[in-house]
Design a protein around this motif. Structure first.
Motif, PDB file in Angstrom:
ATOM      1  N   THR A 185       0.839  -1.202   0.000  1.00 51.97           N
ATOM      2  CA  THR A 185       0.000   0.000   0.000  1.00 51.97           C
ATOM      3  C   THR A 185       0.872   1.251   0.000  1.00 51.97           C
ATOM      4  O   THR A 185       0.575   2.228  -0.687  1.00 51.97           O
ATOM      5  CB  THR A 185      -0.931  -0.008   1.225  1.00 51.97           C
ATOM      6  N   GLY A 186       1.951   1.222   0.756  1.00 49.24           N
ATOM      7  CA  GLY A 186       2.877   2.346   0.780  1.00 49.24           C
ATOM      8  C   GLY A 186       3.509   2.601  -0.583  1.00 49.24           C
ATOM      9  O   GLY A 186       3.690   3.745  -0.990  1.00 49.24           O
ATOM     10  N   LEU A 187       3.827   1.526  -1.311  1.00 51.05           N
ATOM     11  CA  LEU A 187       4.371   1.676  -2.657  1.00 51.05           C
ATOM     12  C   LEU A 187       3.345   2.315  -3.587  1.00 51.05           C
ATOM     13  O   LEU A 187       3.682   3.156  -4.419  1.00 51.05           O
ATOM     14  CB  LEU A 187       4.817   0.326  -3.214  1.00 51.05           C
ATOM     15  N   LYS A 188       2.078   1.922  -3.428  1.00 56.26           N
ATOM     16  CA  LYS A 188       1.009   2.520  -4.236  1.00 56.26           C
ATOM     17  C   LYS A 188       0.904   4.009  -3.948  1.00 56.26           C
ATOM     18  O   LYS A 188       0.742   4.820  -4.854  1.00 56.26           O
ATOM     19  CB  LYS A 188      -0.330   1.844  -3.951  1.00 56.26           C
ATOM     20  N   LYS A 197       3.234   5.945  -3.037  1.00 60.16           N
ATOM     21  CA  LYS A 197       4.407   6.625  -3.586  1.00 60.16           C
ATOM     22  C   LYS A 197       4.330   6.748  -5.098  1.00 60.16           C
ATOM     23  O   LYS A 197       5.223   7.326  -5.710  1.00 60.16           O
ATOM     24  CB  LYS A 197       5.683   5.885  -3.195  1.00 60.16           C
ATOM     25  N   GLY A 198       3.300   6.173  -5.711  1.00 61.40           N
ATOM     26  CA  GLY A 198       3.117   6.334  -7.147  1.00 61.40           C
ATOM     27  C   GLY A 198       3.433   5.114  -7.990  1.00 61.40           C
ATOM     28  O   GLY A 198       3.317   5.173  -9.208  1.00 61.40           O
ATOM     29  N   HIS A 199       3.833   4.014  -7.376  1.00 63.91           N
ATOM     30  CA  HIS A 199       4.097   2.797  -8.141  1.00 63.91           C
ATOM     31  C   HIS A 199       2.777   2.138  -8.503  1.00 63.91           C
ATOM     32  O   HIS A 199       1.826   2.162  -7.717  1.00 63.91           O
ATOM     33  CB  HIS A 199       4.954   1.824  -7.327  1.00 63.91           C
ATOM     34  N   VAL A 200       2.720   1.539  -9.690  1.00 66.26           N
ATOM     35  CA  VAL A 200       1.517   0.840 -10.122  1.00 66.26           C
ATOM     36  C   VAL A 200       1.672  -0.630  -9.726  1.00 66.26           C
ATOM     37  O   VAL A 200       2.376  -1.390 -10.385  1.00 66.26           O
ATOM     38  CB  VAL A 200       1.307   0.978 -11.652  1.00 66.26           C
ATOM     39  N   VAL A 201       1.035  -1.008  -8.623  1.00 69.49           N
ATOM     40  CA  VAL A 201       1.109  -2.378  -8.116  1.00 69.49           C
ATOM     41  C   VAL A 201      -0.134  -3.119  -8.593  1.00 69.49           C
ATOM     42  O   VAL A 201      -1.254  -2.695  -8.312  1.00 69.49           O
ATOM     43  CB  VAL A 201       1.191  -2.408  -6.573  1.00 69.49           C
ATOM     44  N   THR A 202       0.088  -4.208  -9.327  1.00 67.43           N
ATOM     45  CA  THR A 202      -1.037  -5.018  -9.814  1.00 67.43           C
ATOM     46  C   THR A 202      -0.984  -6.381  -9.147  1.00 67.43           C
ATOM     47  O   THR A 202       0.067  -6.815  -8.672  1.00 67.43           O
ATOM     48  CB  THR A 202      -0.969  -5.197 -11.339  1.00 67.43           C
ATOM     49  N   SER A 203      -2.111  -7.045  -9.120  1.00 62.21           N
ATOM     50  CA  SER A 203      -2.152  -8.398  -8.568  1.00 62.21           C
ATOM     51  C   SER A 203      -3.097  -9.234  -9.396  1.00 62.21           C
ATOM     52  O   SER A 203      -4.053  -8.732  -9.986  1.00 62.21           O
ATOM     53  CB  SER A 203      -2.600  -8.380  -7.107  1.00 62.21           C
ATOM     54  N   GLU A 204      -2.782 -10.514  -9.464  1.00 59.16           N
ATOM     55  CA  GLU A 204      -3.673 -11.449 -10.141  1.00 59.16           C
ATOM     56  C   GLU A 204      -3.660 -12.778  -9.397  1.00 59.16           C
ATOM     57  O   GLU A 204      -2.663 -13.152  -8.793  1.00 59.16           O
ATOM     58  CB  GLU A 204      -3.285 -11.629 -11.608  1.00 59.16           C
ATOM     59  N   LYS A 205      -4.779 -13.441  -9.427  1.00 59.25           N
ATOM     60  CA  LYS A 205      -4.938 -14.717  -8.743  1.00 59.25           C
ATOM     61  C   LYS A 205      -4.569 -15.824  -9.720  1.00 59.25           C
ATOM     62  O   LYS A 205      -5.165 -15.942 -10.785  1.00 59.25           O
ATOM     63  CB  LYS A 205      -6.393 -14.851  -8.276  1.00 59.25           C
ATOM     64  N   LEU A 206      -3.580 -16.632  -9.371  1.00 64.43           N
ATOM     65  CA  LEU A 206      -3.163 -17.759 -10.203  1.00 64.43           C
ATOM     66  C   LEU A 206      -3.559 -19.060  -9.532  1.00 64.43           C
ATOM     67  O   LEU A 206      -3.503 -19.184  -8.305  1.00 64.43           O
ATOM     68  CB  LEU A 206      -1.653 -17.737 -10.432  1.00 64.43           C
ATOM     69  N   GLU A 207      -3.949 -20.030 -10.340  1.00 65.21           N
ATOM     70  CA  GLU A 207      -4.328 -21.342  -9.815  1.00 65.21           C
ATOM     71  C   GLU A 207      -3.138 -22.003  -9.136  1.00 65.21           C
ATOM     72  O   GLU A 207      -2.059 -22.106  -9.708  1.00 65.21           O
ATOM     73  CB  GLU A 207      -4.826 -22.238 -10.959  1.00 65.21           C
ATOM     74  N   GLY A 208      -3.303 -22.429  -7.910  1.00 61.57           N
ATOM     75  CA  GLY A 208      -2.277 -23.173  -7.190  1.00 61.57           C
ATOM     76  C   GLY A 208      -1.194 -22.322  -6.557  1.00 61.57           C
ATOM     77  O   GLY A 208      -0.488 -22.776  -5.675  1.00 61.57           O
ATOM     78  N   GLU A 209      -1.008 -21.086  -6.995  1.00 62.97           N
ATOM     79  CA  GLU A 209       0.040 -20.224  -6.443  1.00 62.97           C
ATOM     80  C   GLU A 209      -0.498 -19.200  -5.478  1.00 62.97           C
ATOM     81  O   GLU A 209       0.213 -18.718  -4.618  1.00 62.97           O
ATOM     82  CB  GLU A 209       0.758 -19.482  -7.577  1.00 62.97           C
ATOM     83  N   ARG A 260      -2.150 -15.337  -4.901  1.00 63.91           N
ATOM     84  CA  ARG A 260      -2.116 -14.016  -5.532  1.00 63.91           C
ATOM     85  C   ARG A 260      -0.672 -13.617  -5.815  1.00 63.91           C
ATOM     86  O   ARG A 260       0.198 -13.714  -4.959  1.00 63.91           O
ATOM     87  CB  ARG A 260      -2.784 -12.994  -4.618  1.00 63.91           C
ATOM     88  N   VAL A 261      -0.426 -13.171  -7.042  1.00 60.18           N
ATOM     89  CA  VAL A 261       0.905 -12.728  -7.465  1.00 60.18           C
ATOM     90  C   VAL A 261       0.851 -11.228  -7.688  1.00 60.18           C
ATOM     91  O   VAL A 261      -0.018 -10.726  -8.384  1.00 60.18           O
ATOM     92  CB  VAL A 261       1.351 -13.451  -8.752  1.00 60.18           C
ATOM     93  N   TYR A 262       1.799 -10.513  -7.073  1.00 59.24           N
ATOM     94  CA  TYR A 262       1.859  -9.055  -7.163  1.00 59.24           C
ATOM     95  C   TYR A 262       3.016  -8.668  -8.091  1.00 59.24           C
ATOM     96  O   TYR A 262       4.054  -9.309  -8.102  1.00 59.24           O
ATOM     97  CB  TYR A 262       2.085  -8.441  -5.776  1.00 59.24           C
ATOM     98  N   ARG A 263       2.787  -7.608  -8.874  1.00 61.46           N
ATOM     99  CA  ARG A 263       3.813  -7.085  -9.779  1.00 61.46           C
ATOM    100  C   ARG A 263       3.773  -5.558  -9.752  1.00 61.46           C
ATOM    101  O   ARG A 263       2.746  -4.964  -9.430  1.00 61.46           O
ATOM    102  CB  ARG A 263       3.561  -7.545 -11.208  1.00 61.46           C
ATOM    103  N   VAL A 264       4.908  -4.955 -10.120  1.00 63.84           N
ATOM    104  CA  VAL A 264       4.985  -3.508 -10.311  1.00 63.84           C
ATOM    105  C   VAL A 264       5.280  -3.282 -11.778  1.00 63.84           C
ATOM    106  O   VAL A 264       6.182  -3.900 -12.349  1.00 63.84           O
ATOM    107  CB  VAL A 264       6.091  -2.866  -9.433  1.00 63.84           C
ATOM    108  N   ALA A 265       4.514  -2.387 -12.394  1.00 60.78           N
ATOM    109  CA  ALA A 265       4.736  -2.057 -13.796  1.00 60.78           C
ATOM    110  C   ALA A 265       6.057  -1.312 -13.920  1.00 60.78           C
ATOM    111  O   ALA A 265       6.309  -0.347 -13.207  1.00 60.78           O
ATOM    112  CB  ALA A 265       3.597  -1.205 -14.333  1.00 60.78           C
ATOM    113  N   VAL A 266       6.931  -1.797 -14.812  1.00 64.21           N
ATOM    114  CA  VAL A 266       8.237  -1.183 -15.031  1.00 64.21           C
ATOM    115  C   VAL A 266       8.116  -0.261 -16.228  1.00 64.21           C
ATOM    116  O   VAL A 266       7.670  -0.668 -17.298  1.00 64.21           O
ATOM    117  CB  VAL A 266       9.320  -2.243 -15.279  1.00 64.21           C
ATOM    118  N   ALA A 267       8.474   1.015 -16.020  1.00 66.47           N
ATOM    119  CA  ALA A 267       8.358   1.991 -17.113  1.00 66.47           C
ATOM    120  C   ALA A 267       9.482   1.855 -18.102  1.00 66.47           C
ATOM    121  O   ALA A 267      10.547   1.429 -17.844  1.00 66.47           O
ATOM    122  CB  ALA A 267       8.338   3.405 -16.535  1.00 66.47           C
TER     123      ALA A 267
END
Length: 102
Positions: free
Chosen positions: A76-79, A81-93, A95-102
């Motif tokens: 939440t703190g990264l969000k 600060k302006g970073h675009v943090v995305t998450s997606e739910k993957l089967e068996g793993e 939730r996976v979080y990523r930051v968009a790299v410009a």
């Protein structure tokens, strides 16, 4: 070292709590480059999130030693600060979080 004069012959001179430190050039030494900044845990999280595969909460917890709720708060703190943090739910793993790299 800065000291004050003793009030009587039996007292020791007092040392000041915070004494100014002389610059390296004043001490006769050579000046060196600024010290390297240590990587913080938030920088570590950001590095893990910038990977193409991203990172799960379990991976972030293992890397930092924080509890899961503290790790989510860092996201939440990264969000904020302006970073675009995305998450997606993957089967068996989970939730996976990523930051968009410009």
């Amino acid at each position: 070292m800065t000291t004050t004069e003793p009030k009587s012959a039996t007292q020791r001179p007092r040392k000041m709590a915070l004494e100014p430190k002389a610059a390296p050039a004043e001490q006769g030494g050579t000046t060196t480059a600024a010290p390297i900044k240590r990587e913080s845990k938030v920088d570590l999280i950001l590095g893990l999130l910038k990977r193409p595969e991203g990172a799960t909460i379990a991976q972030l917890v293992a890397a930092t030693g924080w509890l899961p709720h503290t790790t989510r708060a860092a996201l939440t703190g990264l969000k904020k600060k302006g970073h675009v943090v995305t998450s997606e739910k993957l089967e068996g793993e989970g939730r996976v979080y990523r930051v968009a790299v410009a």
